[in-house]
Motif scaffolding. Sequence first.
Motif, short mmCIF file in Angstrom:
data_model
loop_
_atom_site.label_atom_id
_atom_site.label_comp_id
_atom_site.label_asym_id
_atom_site.label_seq_id
_atom_site.Cartn_x
_atom_site.Cartn_y
_atom_site.Cartn_z
N ASP A 21 -4.87 -8.72 18.06
CA ASP A 21 -4.57 -8.80 19.49
C ASP A 21 -5.83 -9.20 20.26
N PRO A 22 -5.69 -9.53 21.57
CA PRO A 22 -6.86 -9.98 22.32
C PRO A 22 -8.06 -9.04 22.30
N ALA A 23 -7.85 -7.73 22.38
CA ALA A 23 -9.00 -6.81 22.35
C ALA A 23 -9.72 -6.90 21.01
N ARG A 24 -8.98 -6.96 19.91
CA ARG A 24 -9.62 -7.11 18.60
C ARG A 24 -10.34 -8.45 18.49
N THR A 25 -9.76 -9.46 19.08
CA THR A 25 -10.39 -10.79 19.06
C THR A 25 -11.73 -10.76 19.78
N LEU A 26 -11.78 -10.08 20.94
CA LEU A 26 -13.05 -9.98 21.67
C LEU A 26 -14.10 -9.25 20.85
N ARG A 27 -13.70 -8.16 20.20
CA ARG A 27 -14.65 -7.43 19.34
C ARG A 27 -15.13 -8.31 18.18
N ALA A 28 -14.20 -9.06 17.58
CA ALA A 28 -14.56 -9.95 16.46
C ALA A 28 -15.52 -11.04 16.93
N ALA A 29 -15.33 -11.56 18.13
CA ALA A 29 -16.23 -12.59 18.67
C ALA A 29 -17.64 -12.05 18.84
N LEU A 30 -17.75 -10.84 19.37
CA LEU A 30 -19.08 -10.24 19.54
C LEU A 30 -19.75 -10.00 18.19
N GLN A 31 -18.98 -9.55 17.22
CA GLN A 31 -19.51 -9.35 15.86
C GLN A 31 -19.98 -10.68 15.27
N ARG A 32 -19.18 -11.73 15.47
CA ARG A 32 -19.53 -13.04 14.93
C ARG A 32 -20.82 -13.57 15.56
N LEU A 33 -20.99 -13.36 16.87
CA LEU A 33 -22.24 -13.78 17.51
C LEU A 33 -23.44 -13.10 16.86
N VAL A 40 -26.28 -8.99 20.61
CA VAL A 40 -25.53 -8.56 21.78
C VAL A 40 -26.22 -7.32 22.32
N ASP A 41 -26.85 -7.44 23.49
CA ASP A 41 -27.61 -6.34 24.09
C ASP A 41 -26.73 -5.33 24.82
N ALA A 42 -25.65 -5.81 25.43
CA ALA A 42 -24.77 -4.93 26.21
C ALA A 42 -23.39 -5.54 26.29
N VAL A 43 -22.37 -4.68 26.32
CA VAL A 43 -20.97 -5.11 26.46
C VAL A 43 -20.32 -4.23 27.52
N SER A 44 -19.56 -4.86 28.39
CA SER A 44 -18.82 -4.12 29.42
C SER A 44 -17.62 -3.42 28.80
N ARG A 45 -16.96 -2.63 29.62
CA ARG A 45 -15.65 -2.13 29.24
C ARG A 45 -14.71 -3.33 29.13
N PHE A 46 -13.57 -3.13 28.49
CA PHE A 46 -12.55 -4.16 28.42
C PHE A 46 -11.59 -3.93 29.57
N TYR A 47 -11.10 -5.04 30.15
CA TYR A 47 -10.23 -4.98 31.32
C TYR A 47 -8.98 -5.82 31.10
N ARG A 48 -7.88 -5.41 31.70
CA ARG A 48 -6.66 -6.21 31.74
C ARG A 48 -6.63 -6.92 33.08
N THR A 49 -6.39 -8.24 33.04
CA THR A 49 -6.37 -9.04 34.27
C THR A 49 -5.17 -9.97 34.26
N PRO A 50 -4.62 -10.26 35.43
CA PRO A 50 -3.46 -11.14 35.49
C PRO A 50 -3.83 -12.56 35.07
N CYS A 51 -2.90 -13.22 34.43
CA CYS A 51 -3.09 -14.61 34.02
C CYS A 51 -3.18 -15.50 35.26
N PHE A 52 -4.03 -16.52 35.20
CA PHE A 52 -4.12 -17.51 36.27
C PHE A 52 -3.98 -18.89 35.65
N PRO A 53 -3.19 -19.76 36.26
CA PRO A 53 -2.36 -19.49 37.42
C PRO A 53 -1.20 -18.56 37.07
N PRO A 54 -0.67 -17.84 38.08
CA PRO A 54 0.41 -16.88 37.81
C PRO A 54 1.56 -17.52 37.02
N GLY A 55 2.05 -16.78 36.03
CA GLY A 55 3.15 -17.25 35.21
C GLY A 55 2.75 -18.14 34.06
#
Length: 188
Positions: A21-33, A40-55
Amino acid sequence: MVQKQGALIAIGGNIPSRAGDPARTLRAALQRLSELGVPVDAVSRFYRTPCFPPGAGPDYVNAAARLAYDGEPEDLLALLHEVEAFLGRERVRRWGQRTLDLDLIAMGGTVWPDSQTYAEWRDLPLERQMREAPETLILPHPRMQDRAFVLVPLADIAPDWRHPVSGRTVAQMLADLPGERRDEVRAL
């Protein structure tokens, strides 16, 4: 050569990758870097955000990270694209659904490639933004000050970073956004 300026990246995705899923993908990307030699010196919390453009698709999972990097901005961008491809990113449609998006937001106080090019892309009307992409890297990201999904996570890790053109900190740029835009970005 740019020396250990603390590159800031925005990370996002809204469809599964080979990592999950997207959260696992983000973690995998940071690991790959890290595996590619970009600490990777610092990572923020993970957030859910609306898709743009809407729909245009499911909501995104977004975050930000600070990287230690001692090379040129374009070389870091190439590494970010390599990680995106490794995790299955296909560049099909501008601002479309994606498994992973790694955006280079800033490298210290660098303005790249120059102030005039930066200003042209910062001031580009929305309808052109949606269909045009620059042929070169632009730093800092010309839309960062307009995007809550970038600024909210950045405020977790670099609230005092100062924009080299506007002079505003991340915290100030975030406060400049309407409250409803900030409220759309919700911690997971």
